[in-house]
Design a protein around this motif. Structure first.
Motif, PDB file in Angstrom:
ATOM      1  N   ASP A   1       0.850  -1.178   0.000  1.00 47.44           N
ATOM      2  CA  ASP A   1       0.000   0.000   0.000  1.00 47.44           C
ATOM      3  C   ASP A   1       0.889   1.232   0.000  1.00 47.44           C
ATOM      4  N   LEU A   2       0.413   2.243  -0.709  1.00 50.62           N
ATOM      5  CA  LEU A   2       1.259   3.409  -0.926  1.00 50.62           C
ATOM      6  C   LEU A   2       1.445   4.175   0.362  1.00 50.62           C
ATOM      7  N   ARG A   3       2.657   4.560   0.592  1.00 51.84           N
ATOM      8  CA  ARG A   3       2.985   5.369   1.762  1.00 51.84           C
ATOM      9  C   ARG A   3       3.960   6.413   1.319  1.00 51.84           C
ATOM     10  N   ALA A   4       4.014   7.495   2.071  1.00 48.71           N
ATOM     11  CA  ALA A   4       4.773   8.658   1.623  1.00 48.71           C
ATOM     12  C   ALA A   4       6.172   8.288   1.109  1.00 48.71           C
ATOM     13  N   ASP A   5       6.995   7.700   1.948  1.00 52.90           N
ATOM     14  CA  ASP A   5       8.364   7.516   1.487  1.00 52.90           C
ATOM     15  C   ASP A   5       8.667   6.041   1.256  1.00 52.90           C
ATOM     16  N   ARG A   6       8.026   5.492   0.265  1.00 48.18           N
ATOM     17  CA  ARG A   6       8.237   4.098  -0.044  1.00 48.18           C
ATOM     18  C   ARG A   6       8.304   3.969  -1.557  1.00 48.18           C
ATOM     19  N   GLN A   7       9.131   3.074  -2.044  1.00 51.93           N
ATOM     20  CA  GLN A   7       9.267   2.890  -3.484  1.00 51.93           C
ATOM     21  C   GLN A   7       8.874   1.454  -3.821  1.00 51.93           C
ATOM     22  N   PRO A   8       8.100   1.242  -4.878  1.00 52.08           N
ATOM     23  CA  PRO A   8       7.732  -0.123  -5.252  1.00 52.08           C
ATOM     24  C   PRO A   8       8.950  -0.957  -5.642  1.00 52.08           C
ATOM     25  N   GLU A   9       9.970  -0.327  -6.202  1.00 52.04           N
ATOM     26  CA  GLU A   9      11.230  -1.056  -6.391  1.00 52.04           C
ATOM     27  C   GLU A   9      12.309  -0.325  -5.609  1.00 52.04           C
ATOM     28  N   PHE A  10      13.117  -1.092  -4.900  1.00 50.16           N
ATOM     29  CA  PHE A  10      14.119  -0.495  -4.027  1.00 50.16           C
ATOM     30  C   PHE A  10      15.322  -1.426  -4.011  1.00 50.16           C
ATOM     31  N   THR A  11      16.424  -0.948  -3.450  1.00 50.03           N
ATOM     32  CA  THR A  11      17.664  -1.719  -3.540  1.00 50.03           C
ATOM     33  C   THR A  11      18.093  -2.206  -2.169  1.00 50.03           C
ATOM     34  N   GLN A  12      18.444  -3.478  -2.100  1.00 50.84           N
ATOM     35  CA  GLN A  12      18.925  -4.029  -0.842  1.00 50.84           C
ATOM     36  C   GLN A  12      20.366  -4.517  -0.979  1.00 50.84           C
ATOM     37  N   VAL A  13      21.115  -4.359   0.105  1.00 45.79           N
ATOM     38  CA  VAL A  13      22.393  -5.051   0.219  1.00 45.79           C
ATOM     39  C   VAL A  13      22.034  -6.373   0.877  1.00 45.79           C
ATOM     40  N   ASP A  14      22.052  -7.433   0.080  1.00 46.15           N
ATOM     41  CA  ASP A  14      21.522  -8.719   0.516  1.00 46.15           C
ATOM     42  C   ASP A  14      22.689  -9.678   0.699  1.00 46.15           C
TER      43      ASP A  14
ATOM     44  N   LEU B   1      19.676  -0.105   0.818  1.00 48.97           N
ATOM     45  CA  LEU B   1      20.745   0.792   0.352  1.00 48.97           C
ATOM     46  C   LEU B   1      20.241   2.229   0.192  1.00 48.97           C
ATOM     47  N   ASP B   2      19.021   2.363  -0.330  1.00 50.47           N
ATOM     48  CA  ASP B   2      18.484   3.710  -0.567  1.00 50.47           C
ATOM     49  C   ASP B   2      18.489   4.529   0.726  1.00 50.47           C
ATOM     50  N   ARG B   3      18.052   3.852   1.795  1.00 45.62           N
ATOM     51  CA  ARG B   3      17.954   4.547   3.090  1.00 45.62           C
ATOM     52  C   ARG B   3      19.341   4.924   3.616  1.00 45.62           C
ATOM     53  N   ILE B   4      20.301   4.012   3.474  1.00 42.51           N
ATOM     54  CA  ILE B   4      21.663   4.304   3.949  1.00 42.51           C
ATOM     55  C   ILE B   4      22.214   5.530   3.211  1.00 42.51           C
ATOM     56  N   VAL B   5      22.015   5.544   1.891  1.00 44.84           N
ATOM     57  CA  VAL B   5      22.539   6.672   1.107  1.00 44.84           C
ATOM     58  C   VAL B   5      21.804   7.952   1.479  1.00 44.84           C
ATOM     59  N   MET B   6      20.512   7.835   1.710  1.00 42.86           N
ATOM     60  CA  MET B   6      19.724   9.011   2.084  1.00 42.86           C
ATOM     61  C   MET B   6      20.292   9.654   3.354  1.00 42.86           C
ATOM     62  N   ILE B   7      20.603   8.805   4.325  1.00 39.82           N
ATOM     63  CA  ILE B   7      21.148   9.323   5.588  1.00 39.82           C
ATOM     64  C   ILE B   7      22.517   9.962   5.338  1.00 39.82           C
ATOM     65  N   LEU B   8      23.348   9.292   4.544  1.00 40.23           N
ATOM     66  CA  LEU B   8      24.697   9.811   4.316  1.00 40.23           C
ATOM     67  C   LEU B   8      24.700  11.076   3.466  1.00 40.23           C
ATOM     68  N   ALA B   9      23.711  11.215   2.597  1.00 40.61           N
ATOM     69  CA  ALA B   9      23.648  12.413   1.761  1.00 40.61           C
ATOM     70  C   ALA B   9      22.931  13.543   2.496  1.00 40.61           C
ATOM     71  N   GLY B  10      22.425  13.250   3.701  1.00 42.32           N
ATOM     72  CA  GLY B  10      21.680  14.265   4.439  1.00 42.32           C
ATOM     73  C   GLY B  10      20.397  14.651   3.709  1.00 42.32           C
ATOM     74  N   ALA B  11      19.800  13.694   2.996  1.00 45.21           N
ATOM     75  CA  ALA B  11      18.575  13.989   2.237  1.00 45.21           C
ATOM     76  C   ALA B  11      17.348  13.651   3.084  1.00 45.21           C
ATOM     77  N   ASP B  12      16.198  14.212   2.691  1.00 44.79           N
ATOM     78  CA  ASP B  12      14.986  14.005   3.479  1.00 44.79           C
ATOM     79  C   ASP B  12      14.082  12.942   2.887  1.00 44.79           C
ATOM     80  N   SER B  13      14.362  12.513   1.660  1.00 50.16           N
ATOM     81  CA  SER B  13      13.458  11.563   1.036  1.00 50.16           C
ATOM     82  C   SER B  13      14.271  10.580   0.202  1.00 50.16           C
ATOM     83  N   LEU B  14      13.754   9.365   0.069  1.00 50.61           N
ATOM     84  CA  LEU B  14      14.424   8.360  -0.760  1.00 50.61           C
ATOM     85  C   LEU B  14      14.514   8.836  -2.205  1.00 50.61           C
TER      86      LEU B  14
END
Ligand code: ASP
Length: 608
Positions: A231-244, A553-566
């Motif tokens: 279900d759609l939520r503000a900061d969620r992407q239907p395709e996203f990247t994981q370090v698996d 990965l998206d979230r980790i980069v977001m934090i490191l880039a100091g960004a507010d959204s994926l």
């Protein structure tokens, strides 16, 4: 009017020239970032990925060239040849790395024109996000986006390097596969050859990575796209990247070491040092102390101060004495106005099980002794914000026998989690006053011993809290049938500043235990076989103990880039409504395509 590139070669990029290069000939290529026409002098800032250089066209030196430059427009693509010249001290631009020099133009090739862009990548003012996503190629030209995407590259490279050095193999798994067990809806891909049959895009490579362990690969990793139709939520992407990743024969500790290692490398690539090993906390402790399974450690924990109150006090306050009284303390918030006090209530909302006492002052008047004890127990100082959350009085039978975690009773948990949610909301509201949310303050944590099962109220059955291949604690095996609620899983999350970065577990490697788990989940042998038969069969051919984890990965980069959204760190993201505004997807397809696939589309009421 346009020129060809010909055999002209770029000698430097736009962010590299310095006073030491003065007198040299340089050929720069890039986009017209800004153009300033001062009559005899035209200044053109030419931009590429590495920065901006000022180019000067001087009418007196070369009238024809000056005339040509006058025709340039924003975002034209040019190649300029010129001489590097040190600027006069009073003309130095300290804001850019090349600010001490300029290029005195000798030749200009206009390689391409641009329509007037809907917004200028060189301007600091941002257009609305819809515009940015529709013209993503222009948006990506902005310095901040170039920085974010470069950060993403550096971070994933650092992770790859680290894991490769540790003996992990980068192995690809299929995108066209069958349903994987992560609990969201699948994106389906129709098969033309087998009309009516579908592939599923993987929600994760879970079963493949486990099969790679059965295949003897020992250590696997992949930086991999995963697809979940949630279900759609503000900061969620239907395709996203994981370090698996997955490994054979590990205890959870070994997985933690590997993750701490690659996160150290990733953060270092972004210029940040982090401390390892990370703190560890069981799920039960996290719920009790933070009211959350992803605690934010930048703020003090909560305290059960029930013992501060005499039973008759609790009665007067209509508080259930069997439930915790949770003190939330947010440091250094200072005096609150009447209005600010009132603003706390909506943050808490209406709750059936828990009630709020937002006014410590008023309680202090009526229960001075108890409140002195509360301050002592919670460690609250004079200028700390202190609020209490307690259990609503429940007349009648007390149903605290059902449990959510192995130890925390459900009704206790309702109070703790209500308090935990309020704690975070208050901290966000007063972030400026307490100053604990500074950027670059990284509080990592492992949350361990998650409950194995969650009660699914809708389906009236137990569901796997992580996924059904997660191993129960060796010590809790005997409770699988008699007391599922009390079974702990060998599952763990890595949490950073109140955000879950990743989850993983030690897996079940034995067929007999796997059967018991399916049984506890109310899944018949036939159903298990129909869904995961291939995997259950593989388990029977000498499966080693194994375990792993996946981090976003998206979230980790977001934090490191100091960004507010994926969306700020994904080159081509979808909107919160799962739409790609640039390519305009999803779209209907032609009748012919559908026919070939053997698909008839049923008209459906669009959900708002
Ligand atoms: N496959 C799981 C997930 O994507 C992670 C894991 O258990 O390794 O959440």
């Amino acid at each position: 009017m346009l020129d060809f590139l010909g055999d002209l070669r770029r000698t430097h990029t736009c962010g590299t020239l310095r006073p030491a290069d003065s007198g040299q000939r340089a050929v720069l290529m890039g986009w017209v970032n800004r153009l300033r026409d001062h009559g005899n002098l035209i200044f053109v800032d030419v931009r590429d990925r590495t920065g901006v250089t000022q180019v000067v066209f001087n009418k007196e030196l070369n009238p024809a060239l000056h005339e040509k430059a006058a025709h340039l427009g924003s975002e034209y693509v040019i190649a300029v040849t010129g001489l590097v010249k040190q600027r006069e001290p009073n003309l130095v631009n300290k804001n850019i790395a090349t600010g001490e020099i300029e290029l005195v133009a000798q030749e200009l090739r206009i390689l391409n024109v641009s329509k007037t862009p809907p917004f200028l990548p060189g301007e600091p003012v941002l257009p609305n996000e819809e515009m940015r996503l529709k013209y993503r190629y222009l948006d990506l030209r902005r310095e901040k986006m170039q920085f974010n995407i470069e950060m993403r590259h550096k971070v994933s490279l650092a992770i790859r390097r680290y894991l490769a050095e540790q003996g992990f193999f980068d192995i690809e798994t299929p995108f066209m596969t069958r349903s994987t067990p992560e609990g969201a809806r699948d994106y389906l891909v129709p098969s033309r050859v087998y009309p009516g049959s579908f592939y599923a895009l993987p929600q994760s490579p879970q079963l493949f990575k486990q099969i790679l362990m059965i295949s003897g690969f020992d250590k696997y990793f992949q930086i991999v796209r995963c697809f979940r139709d949630e279900d759609l939520r503000a900061d969620r992407q239907p395709e996203f990247t994981q370090v698996d990743l997955e490994m054979t024969f590990p205890q959870p500790d070994r997985v933690f070491e590997v993750v701490e290692g690659f996160l150290t490398a990733a953060f270092r690539a972004a210029g940040q040092e982090i401390k390892t090993p990370f703190l560890r906390m069981t799920y039960d402790q996290a719920i009790r102390k933070y009211g959350s399974d992803k605690p934010d450690l930048r703020l003090p924990s909560m305290t059960d101060v029930r013992q501060a109150f005499a039973p008759e006090n609790l009665k007067t306050l209509n508080v259930d004495p069997r439930l915790p009284v949770v003190a939330i303390r947010i440091p250094k918030v200072g005096e609150l106005s009447r209005k600010e006090r009132d603003d706390i209530k909506p943050l808490f909302g209406e709750r059936r099980n828990a009630k709020l006492f937002e006014d410590a002052k008023r309680l202090e008047k009526s229960f001075p002794e108890a409140m002195a004890k509360v301050r002592e127990l919670s460690g609250a100082e004079g200028d700390d914000l202190l609020v209490l959350v307690a259990g609503n009085e429940h007349p009648g039978e007390h149903p605290s026998e059902s449990i959510v975690g192995p130890e925390v009773k459900q009704h206790d948990a309702a109070v703790y989690t209500a308090a935990g949610a309020l704690r975070v909301a208050l901290a966000q509201k007063y972030a400026e006053r307490h100053g604990a949310f500074r950027r670059g303050d990284f509080h990592f944590l492992w949350v361990t011993d998650f409950p194995m099962f969650e009660w699914d109220e809708e389906g009236k059955r137990w569901a796997a809290a992580h996924h059904p291949f997660t191993s129960p604690h060796e010590k809790d095996m005997d409770k699988l049938e008699s007391d599922p609620a009390a079974v702990r899983a060998l599952a763990y999350d890595v949490v950073l500043n109140g955000t879950e970065l990743g989850s993983g577990s030690i897996r079940i490697h034995r067929q007999d235990i796997q059967k018991k788990i399916f049984h506890a989940l109310g899944m018949s042998d036939e159903e298990a076989k129909a869904r995961f038969g291939f995997f259950l069969e593989a388990l029977e051919y000498g499966t080693p103990p194994h375990g792993g984890i996946a981090l976003g990965l998206d979230r980790i980069v977001m934090i490191l880039a100091g960004a507010d959204s994926l969306r700020e760190v994904i080159p081509f993201p979808k909107t919160a409504k799962a739409v790609d505004l640039m390519v305009d997807a999803p779209t209907p397809v032609s009748e012919a395509q559908l026919k070939e696939l053997g698909i008839a589309v049923r008209k459906k009421e669009m959900k708002a």
